[in-house]
Design a protein around this motif. Sequence first.
Motif, PDB file in Angstrom:
ATOM      1  N   ARG A 100      13.710  14.417 -25.011  1.00 46.87           N
ATOM      2  CA  ARG A 100      13.715  15.807 -25.452  1.00 46.87           C
ATOM      3  C   ARG A 100      15.145  16.306 -25.718  1.00 46.87           C
ATOM      4  NH1 ARG A 100       8.682  18.454 -23.956  1.00 46.87           N
ATOM      5  NH2 ARG A 100       7.477  17.108 -22.575  1.00 46.87           N
ATOM      6  N   LEU A 101      16.071  15.933 -24.860  1.00 48.20           N
ATOM      7  CA  LEU A 101      17.439  16.418 -24.985  1.00 48.20           C
ATOM      8  C   LEU A 101      18.053  15.984 -26.308  1.00 48.20           C
ATOM      9  CD1 LEU A 101      19.808  17.907 -23.713  1.00 48.20           C
ATOM     10  CD2 LEU A 101      20.506  15.744 -22.670  1.00 48.20           C
ATOM     11  N   VAL A 102      17.861  14.724 -26.684  1.00 45.16           N
ATOM     12  CA  VAL A 102      18.430  14.215 -27.940  1.00 45.16           C
ATOM     13  C   VAL A 102      17.774  14.885 -29.135  1.00 45.16           C
ATOM     14  CG1 VAL A 102      18.801  12.175 -29.365  1.00 45.16           C
ATOM     15  CG2 VAL A 102      19.028  12.018 -26.875  1.00 45.16           C
ATOM     16  N   LEU A 103      16.439  15.020 -29.087  1.00 45.80           N
ATOM     17  CA  LEU A 103      15.726  15.672 -30.194  1.00 45.80           C
ATOM     18  C   LEU A 103      16.180  17.115 -30.346  1.00 45.80           C
ATOM     19  CD1 LEU A 103      12.056  14.361 -29.704  1.00 45.80           C
ATOM     20  CD2 LEU A 103      13.829  13.470 -31.214  1.00 45.80           C
ATOM     21  N   SER A 104      16.349  17.823 -29.258  1.00 51.49           N
ATOM     22  CA  SER A 104      16.755  19.232 -29.308  1.00 51.49           C
ATOM     23  C   SER A 104      18.174  19.379 -29.837  1.00 51.49           C
ATOM     24  CB  SER A 104      16.655  19.858 -27.918  1.00 51.49           C
ATOM     25  OG  SER A 104      15.319  19.823 -27.452  1.00 51.49           O
ATOM     26  N   ALA A 105      19.039  18.412 -29.509  1.00 50.54           N
ATOM     27  CA  ALA A 105      20.416  18.475 -29.991  1.00 50.54           C
ATOM     28  C   ALA A 105      20.505  18.208 -31.486  1.00 50.54           C
ATOM     29  CB  ALA A 105      21.274  17.464 -29.234  1.00 50.54           C
ATOM     30  N   GLY A 106      19.567  17.422 -32.015  1.00 46.20           N
ATOM     31  CA  GLY A 106      19.638  17.046 -33.431  1.00 46.20           C
ATOM     32  C   GLY A 106      18.800  17.898 -34.351  1.00 46.20           C
ATOM     33  N   SER A 107      17.786  18.605 -33.825  1.00 41.23           N
ATOM     34  CA  SER A 107      16.835  19.315 -34.675  1.00 41.23           C
ATOM     35  C   SER A 107      16.565  20.722 -34.156  1.00 41.23           C
ATOM     36  CB  SER A 107      15.518  18.523 -34.757  1.00 41.23           C
ATOM     37  OG  SER A 107      14.462  19.332 -35.211  1.00 41.23           O
ATOM     38  N   GLU A 108      16.754  21.721 -35.017  1.00 45.63           N
ATOM     39  CA  GLU A 108      16.454  23.101 -34.630  1.00 45.63           C
ATOM     40  C   GLU A 108      14.951  23.260 -34.345  1.00 45.63           C
ATOM     41  OE1 GLU A 108      17.898  25.929 -37.443  1.00 45.63           O
ATOM     42  OE2 GLU A 108      19.912  25.068 -37.527  1.00 45.63           O
ATOM     43  N   TYR A 109      14.142  22.497 -35.043  1.00 40.86           N
ATOM     44  CA  TYR A 109      12.694  22.557 -34.843  1.00 40.86           C
ATOM     45  C   TYR A 109      12.347  22.142 -33.410  1.00 40.86           C
ATOM     46  CZ  TYR A 109       7.756  21.166 -35.432  1.00 40.86           C
ATOM     47  OH  TYR A 109       6.399  21.009 -35.290  1.00 40.86           O
ATOM     48  N   PHE A 110      12.891  20.995 -32.964  1.00 39.19           N
ATOM     49  CA  PHE A 110      12.600  20.532 -31.616  1.00 39.19           C
ATOM     50  C   PHE A 110      13.287  21.403 -30.559  1.00 39.19           C
ATOM     51  CE2 PHE A 110      11.708  16.305 -33.695  1.00 39.19           C
ATOM     52  CZ  PHE A 110      10.359  16.302 -33.378  1.00 39.19           C
ATOM     53  N   ALA A 111      14.465  21.933 -30.885  1.00 41.12           N
ATOM     54  CA  ALA A 111      15.146  22.817 -29.941  1.00 41.12           C
ATOM     55  C   ALA A 111      14.294  24.045 -29.648  1.00 41.12           C
ATOM     56  CB  ALA A 111      16.496  23.228 -30.505  1.00 41.12           C
ATOM     57  N   ALA A 112      13.701  24.610 -30.701  1.00 46.49           N
ATOM     58  CA  ALA A 112      12.837  25.777 -30.499  1.00 46.49           C
ATOM     59  C   ALA A 112      11.582  25.394 -29.719  1.00 46.49           C
ATOM     60  CB  ALA A 112      12.466  26.372 -31.853  1.00 46.49           C
ATOM     61  N   MET A 113      11.081  24.203 -29.963  1.00 40.01           N
ATOM     62  CA  MET A 113       9.850  23.748 -29.296  1.00 40.01           C
ATOM     63  C   MET A 113      10.071  23.515 -27.810  1.00 40.01           C
ATOM     64  SD  MET A 113       7.650  20.267 -30.084  1.00 40.01           S
ATOM     65  CE  MET A 113       7.061  20.835 -31.673  1.00 40.01           C
ATOM     66  N   PHE A 114      11.212  22.916 -27.439  1.00 38.02           N
ATOM     67  CA  PHE A 114      11.409  22.484 -26.056  1.00 38.02           C
ATOM     68  C   PHE A 114      12.168  23.485 -25.184  1.00 38.02           C
ATOM     69  CE2 PHE A 114      11.337  18.022 -28.041  1.00 38.02           C
ATOM     70  CZ  PHE A 114       9.961  17.934 -27.865  1.00 38.02           C
ATOM     71  N   THR A 115      12.843  24.459 -25.792  1.00 39.20           N
ATOM     72  CA  THR A 115      13.625  25.402 -24.986  1.00 39.20           C
ATOM     73  C   THR A 115      12.985  26.776 -24.880  1.00 39.20           C
ATOM     74  OG1 THR A 115      14.950  26.091 -26.908  1.00 39.20           O
ATOM     75  CG2 THR A 115      15.777  24.230 -25.593  1.00 39.20           C
ATOM     76  N   ASN A 116      11.798  26.912 -25.452  1.00 37.74           N
ATOM     77  CA  ASN A 116      11.074  28.181 -25.356  1.00 37.74           C
ATOM     78  C   ASN A 116       9.775  27.960 -24.585  1.00 37.74           C
ATOM     79  OD1 ASN A 116      12.639  30.216 -26.971  1.00 37.74           O
ATOM     80  ND2 ASN A 116      12.427  28.617 -28.530  1.00 37.74           N
TER      81      ASN A 116
ATOM     82  N   ALA B  43      11.791  16.025 -43.119  1.00 35.87           N
ATOM     83  CA  ALA B  43      13.071  16.602 -42.718  1.00 35.87           C
ATOM     84  C   ALA B  43      13.060  18.121 -42.863  1.00 35.87           C
ATOM     85  CB  ALA B  43      14.199  16.003 -43.549  1.00 35.87           C
ATOM     86  N   CYS B  44      12.383  18.630 -43.903  1.00 33.10           N
ATOM     87  CA  CYS B  44      12.266  20.082 -44.077  1.00 33.10           C
ATOM     88  C   CYS B  44      11.488  20.688 -42.910  1.00 33.10           C
ATOM     89  CB  CYS B  44      11.587  20.406 -45.402  1.00 33.10           C
ATOM     90  SG  CYS B  44      12.617  20.110 -46.862  1.00 33.10           S
ATOM     91  N   LEU B  45      10.415  20.000 -42.468  1.00 28.57           N
ATOM     92  CA  LEU B  45       9.625  20.488 -41.342  1.00 28.57           C
ATOM     93  C   LEU B  45      10.463  20.520 -40.066  1.00 28.57           C
ATOM     94  CD1 LEU B  45       6.916  21.223 -39.935  1.00 28.57           C
ATOM     95  CD2 LEU B  45       6.564  18.744 -39.645  1.00 28.57           C
ATOM     96  N   LEU B  46      11.221  19.465 -39.831  1.00 27.83           N
ATOM     97  CA  LEU B  46      12.004  19.357 -38.602  1.00 27.83           C
ATOM     98  C   LEU B  46      13.358  20.068 -38.695  1.00 27.83           C
ATOM     99  CD1 LEU B  46      11.334  15.614 -37.664  1.00 27.83           C
ATOM    100  CD2 LEU B  46      10.015  17.660 -37.070  1.00 27.83           C
ATOM    101  N   GLN B  47      13.633  20.678 -39.856  1.00 26.60           N
ATOM    102  CA  GLN B  47      14.862  21.455 -40.063  1.00 26.60           C
ATOM    103  C   GLN B  47      16.114  20.614 -39.841  1.00 26.60           C
ATOM    104  OE1 GLN B  47      14.659  25.434 -38.201  1.00 26.60           O
ATOM    105  NE2 GLN B  47      12.479  25.038 -37.830  1.00 26.60           N
ATOM    106  N   LEU B  48      16.084  19.403 -40.385  1.00 28.26           N
ATOM    107  CA  LEU B  48      17.237  18.507 -40.314  1.00 28.26           C
ATOM    108  C   LEU B  48      18.054  18.673 -41.606  1.00 28.26           C
ATOM    109  CD1 LEU B  48      15.431  15.405 -38.799  1.00 28.26           C
ATOM    110  CD2 LEU B  48      17.175  16.797 -37.672  1.00 28.26           C
ATOM    111  N   ASN B  49      18.902  19.685 -41.638  1.00 30.53           N
ATOM    112  CA  ASN B  49      19.595  20.055 -42.874  1.00 30.53           C
ATOM    113  C   ASN B  49      20.475  18.952 -43.456  1.00 30.53           C
ATOM    114  OD1 ASN B  49      18.405  22.602 -42.931  1.00 30.53           O
ATOM    115  ND2 ASN B  49      19.976  23.472 -41.605  1.00 30.53           N
ATOM    116  N   PRO B  50      21.216  18.186 -42.635  1.00 34.03           N
ATOM    117  CA  PRO B  50      22.010  17.101 -43.230  1.00 34.03           C
ATOM    118  C   PRO B  50      21.148  16.059 -43.940  1.00 34.03           C
ATOM    119  CG  PRO B  50      22.809  17.617 -41.021  1.00 34.03           C
ATOM    120  CD  PRO B  50      21.513  18.340 -41.186  1.00 34.03           C
TER     121      PRO B  50
END
Length: 573
Positions: A43-59, A105-112
């Motif tokens: 979870r930590l790695v996914l949240s650091a790389g993706s705004e989508y996962f960050a919102a999912m795991f930190t809320n 990538a659009c779904l997971l908000q991976l802009n790079p």
Amino acid sequence: MSCVSISPKHAENSLQIMESYLHKQQLTDVTLIAGNKRVPAHRLVLSAGSEYFAAMFTNPLRESVQNEIELMDVDGDALWALVLYCYTGCIELQEDSVETLLVTACLLQLNPVIKACCQFLVKQLHPSNCLGIRMFADTQGCSELVEHAHAYTTKHFMEVTKNQEFLLLSADEVAKLLESEDLNVPSEETIFHALVTWLEHDPENRSKDASKLLGLVKLPLLSPAFIADNIESNEMFKDQRMVQELVMEALKYHLLPERRPLLQTGRTKPRKATVGTLLALGGIYVNKGATSIDAFSLRDNAWRSLAAMSDRLEFGAVVVDKKLIIAGGMDGTNDFKTLNTVECLDFSTLTWSTLPPMNVHRQGLGMAVLGGLLYAVGGHDGRCFLNAVERWDPGTSQWSSICPMSVQRSGIGVAVLNDKLYAVGGADSSSCLSTVECYDPHTNKWTLCAPMSKRRYGVGVGVANGCLYALGGRDGPLTIINPNEISTLDCVERYDPKTDTWTMVAPMSVPRSQVGVCVLGDRLMAVGGCNGLQFVKLVEAYDPHLNEWEPVAPLKAGFVGRCVVVKNLTNNM
């Protein structure tokens, strides 16, 4: 206290270790499910790389405490590739999977990753796929990719229409294309033929859209013969009231030229690519003779080098039968000797040839084409100001003298309006001139017209919308001793032949004499010139309907020379 960097690659090494744990499925605390694919991760790695996962795991969401999370409508292989990206910062892009990867990538908000996928697709653009890529990018909200794909489509429009993607477009998508002013086509006929090709691919279902789409073709810019042969006789357009109204509008535009100022619509404004190419010819650049011919594309709003010419100043130039003819002037390599020589550039081969010389040596002359004949008007022969006029017949390849003007004129402006030749301003041996006269080839006589309100030596002239325009010039001593005595003009006057009157219109943004003038589409172009102290790079366009000037791409350097417009110039440039 001080912070010492002991391991510069500490973060990189840590992620590499986490990646090894991922592959061993050690310390993973969540499993992502996409179809039949199960992807364990941290979870930590996914949240650091993706705004989508960050919102999912930190809320405080349900997914934040679930061990397994199913992602609906997500491709498993793309998900795995993007999870790996969160650990490595790297991803492999392939032609057959990049679109699926971009969607995920659009779904997971991976802009790079989104940016990298879009850049990859830009490089894949081709006439056979650009329409599909544009529509795909639009659905994903990738605005930059949409712009790139649209620009590619308009640039390669003729090739695009020959591919299956074009034939399968919806009526709305065809409309988006046809309404673009940036389509790279040689003429409006090309647009019409593309529309007919699309309609005939499925006439039963598409005939209902025929009249609406025909309204996006600029019918007034098609010849009456073309309209009669291709529209009125086409079954697809028969018995449709809107089509009849469009045809009538176009025919009125042709049959009533004096009413054209009142008949202006979006359909009477030519597309940028169909107006031709503006050429800035030699002359003087920044106090030295120039031999370059630079070409301006309104569609690209850019200049580029086309060819080179001999070093001559104050020459005349016209286009006849898709060839550039340059005559007279001063030899920039031989003590400014006044010339009578004539050269011809064939645009199809970009090669020069020599034509018979004029009977009179001339610099500061005006040139124009009337009835297929080339006229050389006035100028200076190195000793005297001239009122002599001669014309060249391409059929006989001979120059012959005609009736001289009423006065001597050098630094003259010459243009053709309503089948008559106009000689505007200039200077005689004593002063700058405001007088104007016109030549009727049927009577071989010159007639005085109403004078301008300003005396103009080195005036630029052009014809637009049924009127003659006089741009800039200067009024002052012919021999410049003190530059402060020069009165360089920014004002512009318009001559109406129906009323024989001159009217002031919007001035140019800066005073200029010896400004290059030509008509590009429905706008009058003012190119370069001298402001009294230096040569200018400025290029601006005048809209006669709005009475407004606007700047376009400037020249590469300050310029005093001639300008012409060439239609259907090949892409040798």
